[in-house]
Design a protein around this motif. Sequence first.
Motif, PDB file in Angstrom:
ATOM      1  N   ALA A  60       0.826  -1.210   0.000  1.00 14.77           N
ATOM      2  CA  ALA A  60       0.000   0.000   0.000  1.00 14.77           C
ATOM      3  C   ALA A  60       0.859   1.259   0.000  1.00 14.77           C
ATOM      4  O   ALA A  60       0.505   2.259  -0.642  1.00 14.77           O
ATOM      5  N   VAL A  61       1.988   1.228   0.688  1.00 16.70           N
ATOM      6  CA  VAL A  61       2.879   2.387   0.728  1.00 16.70           C
ATOM      7  C   VAL A  61       3.465   2.648  -0.663  1.00 16.70           C
ATOM      8  O   VAL A  61       3.694   3.789  -1.051  1.00 16.70           O
ATOM      9  N   SER A  62       3.667   1.583  -1.421  1.00 18.52           N
ATOM     10  CA  SER A  62       4.239   1.726  -2.765  1.00 18.52           C
ATOM     11  C   SER A  62       3.224   2.214  -3.789  1.00 18.52           C
ATOM     12  O   SER A  62       3.617   2.593  -4.902  1.00 18.52           O
ATOM     13  N   ARG A  63       1.951   2.186  -3.444  1.00 11.97           N
ATOM     14  CA  ARG A  63       0.894   2.584  -4.377  1.00 11.97           C
ATOM     15  C   ARG A  63      -0.089   3.510  -3.662  1.00 11.97           C
ATOM     16  O   ARG A  63      -1.269   3.191  -3.526  1.00 11.97           O
ATOM     17  N   PRO A  64       0.363   4.678  -3.194  1.00 10.35           N
ATOM     18  CA  PRO A  64      -0.521   5.586  -2.456  1.00 10.35           C
ATOM     19  C   PRO A  64      -1.574   6.201  -3.379  1.00 10.35           C
ATOM     20  O   PRO A  64      -1.481   6.085  -4.611  1.00 10.35           O
ATOM     21  N   PRO A  65      -2.569   6.870  -2.818  1.00 15.28           N
ATOM     22  CA  PRO A  65      -3.631   7.445  -3.642  1.00 15.28           C
ATOM     23  C   PRO A  65      -3.150   8.341  -4.772  1.00 15.28           C
ATOM     24  O   PRO A  65      -3.779   8.391  -5.841  1.00 15.28           O
ATOM     25  N   ILE A  66      -2.022   9.027  -4.582  1.00 11.83           N
ATOM     26  CA  ILE A  66      -1.566   9.949  -5.621  1.00 11.83           C
ATOM     27  C   ILE A  66      -1.284   9.238  -6.939  1.00 11.83           C
ATOM     28  O   ILE A  66      -1.485   9.803  -8.017  1.00 11.83           O
ATOM     29  N   VAL A  67      -0.837   7.966  -6.883  1.00 17.21           N
ATOM     30  CA  VAL A  67      -0.526   7.270  -8.139  1.00 17.21           C
ATOM     31  C   VAL A  67      -1.803   6.969  -8.920  1.00 17.21           C
ATOM     32  O   VAL A  67      -1.809   6.955 -10.150  1.00 17.21           O
ATOM     33  N   GLU A  68      -2.886   6.722  -8.183  1.00 13.02           N
ATOM     34  CA  GLU A  68      -4.177   6.483  -8.829  1.00 13.02           C
ATOM     35  C   GLU A  68      -4.804   7.789  -9.306  1.00 13.02           C
ATOM     36  O   GLU A  68      -5.373   7.854 -10.406  1.00 13.02           O
ATOM     37  N   ALA A  69      -4.692   8.813  -8.480  1.00 13.85           N
ATOM     38  CA  ALA A  69      -5.282  10.111  -8.836  1.00 13.85           C
ATOM     39  C   ALA A  69      -4.631  10.682 -10.088  1.00 13.85           C
ATOM     40  O   ALA A  69      -5.309  11.194 -10.988  1.00 13.85           O
ATOM     41  N   GLU A  70      -3.290  10.607 -10.166  1.00 11.13           N
ATOM     42  CA  GLU A  70      -2.595  11.139 -11.341  1.00 11.13           C
ATOM     43  C   GLU A  70      -3.017  10.401 -12.601  1.00 11.13           C
ATOM     44  O   GLU A  70      -3.323  11.025 -13.628  1.00 11.13           O
ATOM     45  N   ALA A  71      -3.013   9.084 -12.544  1.00  8.39           N
ATOM     46  CA  ALA A  71      -3.344   8.303 -13.736  1.00  8.39           C
ATOM     47  C   ALA A  71      -4.808   8.480 -14.142  1.00  8.39           C
ATOM     48  O   ALA A  71      -5.134   8.533 -15.333  1.00  8.39           O
ATOM     49  N   THR A  72      -5.687   8.583 -13.150  1.00  8.55           N
ATOM     50  CA  THR A  72      -7.101   8.813 -13.463  1.00  8.55           C
ATOM     51  C   THR A  72      -7.280  10.155 -14.161  1.00  8.55           C
ATOM     52  O   THR A  72      -7.969  10.252 -15.189  1.00  8.55           O
ATOM     53  N   SER A  73      -6.657  11.182 -13.620  1.00  9.64           N
ATOM     54  CA  SER A  73      -6.753  12.512 -14.243  1.00  9.64           C
ATOM     55  C   SER A  73      -6.175  12.494 -15.653  1.00  9.64           C
ATOM     56  O   SER A  73      -6.745  13.073 -16.586  1.00  9.64           O
ATOM     57  N   ARG A  74      -5.050  11.824 -15.817  1.00 12.71           N
ATOM     58  CA  ARG A  74      -4.405  11.772 -17.135  1.00 12.71           C
ATOM     59  C   ARG A  74      -5.270  11.005 -18.128  1.00 12.71           C
ATOM     60  O   ARG A  74      -5.421  11.420 -19.290  1.00 12.71           O
ATOM     61  N   TYR A 128      -4.516  -9.912   1.156  1.00 18.86           N
ATOM     62  CA  TYR A 128      -5.261  -8.716   0.774  1.00 18.86           C
ATOM     63  C   TYR A 128      -4.493  -7.823  -0.203  1.00 18.86           C
ATOM     64  O   TYR A 128      -4.904  -6.692  -0.453  1.00 18.86           O
ATOM     65  N   VAL A 129      -3.390  -8.333  -0.737  1.00 18.55           N
ATOM     66  CA  VAL A 129      -2.618  -7.559  -1.709  1.00 18.55           C
ATOM     67  C   VAL A 129      -3.370  -7.543  -3.036  1.00 18.55           C
ATOM     68  O   VAL A 129      -3.598  -8.577  -3.657  1.00 18.55           O
ATOM     69  N   CYS A 130      -3.784  -6.351  -3.432  1.00 17.42           N
ATOM     70  CA  CYS A 130      -4.512  -6.170  -4.686  1.00 17.42           C
ATOM     71  C   CYS A 130      -4.128  -4.792  -5.228  1.00 17.42           C
ATOM     72  O   CYS A 130      -3.588  -3.961  -4.503  1.00 17.42           O
ATOM     73  N   SER A 131      -4.404  -4.584  -6.480  1.00 16.00           N
ATOM     74  CA  SER A 131      -4.047  -3.294  -7.084  1.00 16.00           C
ATOM     75  C   SER A 131      -5.240  -2.706  -7.820  1.00 16.00           C
ATOM     76  O   SER A 131      -5.874  -3.417  -8.615  1.00 16.00           O
ATOM     77  N   PRO A 132      -5.503  -1.416  -7.584  1.00 17.97           N
ATOM     78  CA  PRO A 132      -4.862  -0.531  -6.615  1.00 17.97           C
ATOM     79  C   PRO A 132      -4.955  -1.104  -5.192  1.00 17.97           C
ATOM     80  O   PRO A 132      -5.753  -2.005  -4.923  1.00 17.97           O
ATOM     81  N   ALA A 133      -4.145  -0.547  -4.307  1.00 19.31           N
ATOM     82  CA  ALA A 133      -4.074  -1.069  -2.946  1.00 19.31           C
ATOM     83  C   ALA A 133      -5.278  -0.633  -2.116  1.00 19.31           C
ATOM     84  O   ALA A 133      -5.980   0.327  -2.445  1.00 19.31           O
ATOM     85  N   LEU A 134      -5.511  -1.361  -1.026  1.00 22.60           N
ATOM     86  CA  LEU A 134      -6.513  -0.935  -0.053  1.00 22.60           C
ATOM     87  C   LEU A 134      -6.089   0.401   0.557  1.00 22.60           C
ATOM     88  O   LEU A 134      -4.899   0.690   0.684  1.00 22.60           O
ATOM     89  N   ARG A 135      -7.075   1.186   0.945  1.00 20.44           N
ATOM     90  CA  ARG A 135      -6.819   2.551   1.423  1.00 20.44           C
ATOM     91  C   ARG A 135      -7.101   2.683   2.919  1.00 20.44           C
ATOM     92  O   ARG A 135      -7.623   1.758   3.560  1.00 20.44           O
ATOM     93  N   THR A 136      -6.799   3.855   3.446  1.00 18.06           N
ATOM     94  CA  THR A 136      -7.130   4.158   4.833  1.00 18.06           C
ATOM     95  C   THR A 136      -8.644   4.355   4.954  1.00 18.06           C
ATOM     96  O   THR A 136      -9.334   4.627   3.963  1.00 18.06           O
ATOM     97  N   PRO A 137      -9.184   4.245   6.173  1.00 14.85           N
ATOM     98  CA  PRO A 137     -10.645   4.188   6.337  1.00 14.85           C
ATOM     99  C   PRO A 137     -11.409   5.396   5.810  1.00 14.85           C
ATOM    100  O   PRO A 137     -12.581   5.262   5.434  1.00 14.85           O
ATOM    101  N   GLU A 138     -10.799   6.584   5.772  1.00 17.43           N
ATOM    102  CA  GLU A 138     -11.578   7.765   5.380  1.00 17.43           C
ATOM    103  C   GLU A 138     -12.039   7.734   3.919  1.00 17.43           C
ATOM    104  O   GLU A 138     -12.916   8.509   3.530  1.00 17.43           O
ATOM    105  N   HIS A 139     -11.486   6.850   3.121  1.00 16.43           N
ATOM    106  CA  HIS A 139     -11.901   6.774   1.718  1.00 16.43           C
ATOM    107  C   HIS A 139     -13.217   6.011   1.548  1.00 16.43           C
ATOM    108  O   HIS A 139     -13.924   6.217   0.563  1.00 16.43           O
TER     109      HIS A 139
END
Length: 469
Positions: free
Chosen positions: A209-223, A285-296
């Motif tokens: 999860a540390v290697s795939r934080p939300p920013i990696v998903e957010a950037e690719a989604t926006s792009r 529970y390793v899946c991609s994108p990774a599981l997130r912190t509870p606030e999501h």
Amino acid sequence: MKTLIKGGTVITTENEFVADVLIEDEKIAAVGKDLSADGVDKVIDAAGKYVMPGGVDQHVHYSFVYKGSKVRGFETTDACALGGTTTVIEFVNQVKGKGLIESLEDYKKTDAEGISMIDYAFHPVMVDPRPEVIDEIPSLAEAGYPTMKLFMAYKGQFFHADDDAIIAALVKGKETGVTVMVHAENADMIDYLTKKLIAEGKTGAYYHAVSRPPIVEAEATSRAIMLAEMADAPIYIVHVTCKEALQAIKDAQQKGLPVCGETCAHYLLFDESVLALPNEEGAKYVCSPALRTPEHQPVLWEAIEKGWLNAISSDHCGFDWAVQKHLGMGEGCSFADIPNGAPSVQNRMNAIWTYGVCEGKISRQKFVEVMCTNPAKNNGLVNKGIIAAGYDADIVVFDPDYRGVMGVESCREGVDYSIYEGMEQKGRPETVLLRGKVIVEDAKYIGAKGDGKFVPGKPYGKAYDNVAK
């Protein structure tokens, strides 16, 4: 063959009402009160039960290979039936040197036909974007494959797609109503973080999860959205997990762009803390994108309720725990070696009913919409996902009073663990019909290998709803 489902509460995307459902051969013939039982071969008493369409899971993997490890295949689709899912759509990688359609047809004949126990369709995954393959994309629609997928993640893997391939697919797909789907994660960011963490000795499952934080998903989604906007084409973002990526989708929708997305049951129900379970249990529970912190999670539930995301899938990957998920353990190994994905197709509907409907997060109508109706519409399966005359008789008679526990002991997914182990289950599919044939009775599978058939999709799925054709 005529079957009458008597006296159940039929749930649609808009309302619910007590009615009978008459089935003739493979189709729903009528829905109404006090339908005649004359000439009926079988009567199913649904009093006190909910009657809903068979689930459509638009995101499963029965052929996925990760670093040499292959998931379980269509021989395990009785698990789908027991969980109330009657149609799955699998992602199939193009074979290098072959075309998209050729790859799908070969796979269908060898791995699905005569094996699958429920109906199925396919999303081709383009991995070899030669000019002749790009030129083939418009013909996917006529061949019954109106969707395709590209992976923005997994740098160095053969199925990684660059922006050139995505743009080409978007432009060509729009010509004939093919919906382009993307796995949106920034591959270079992940590669950098993975190497950094391993160099620091941070190799356990949690660091996935540390290697795939939300920013990696957010950037690719926006792009991806910007690429689609430039190409003037719809795009579908699969397995959305975080509020940052969701915000990009919402912003695009508010601009009137044809952007759609889904999430998956595990992102709604689990957070990254499970990756830190002792004895490397977190590898399950390793899946991609990774599981997130509870606030999501509340944000994702809201997105489902308000329609910003239009489906809940399983992203089912049938990897074993004892061998395959242990590949990230031992000398010289790390979280990067753990096969990504988890088995989850059997309990997708059970889990979302229990922790979504029963806890008031979504209504019964929304449940049918995102688990059955929208996935069918997204993928051009025009005869699926709705209880009405003329549609396929894929029907679940659901017992809301059942109480039990989910876990591997009751699963038929062909693997040795369940991510839902020990979790409470409220309600269950009691009877399941596939095109009029009862394949689950008294919550036991009674169907047969090969009951399922390929369902060709029609072009211009739901992502094209507001696009001029």
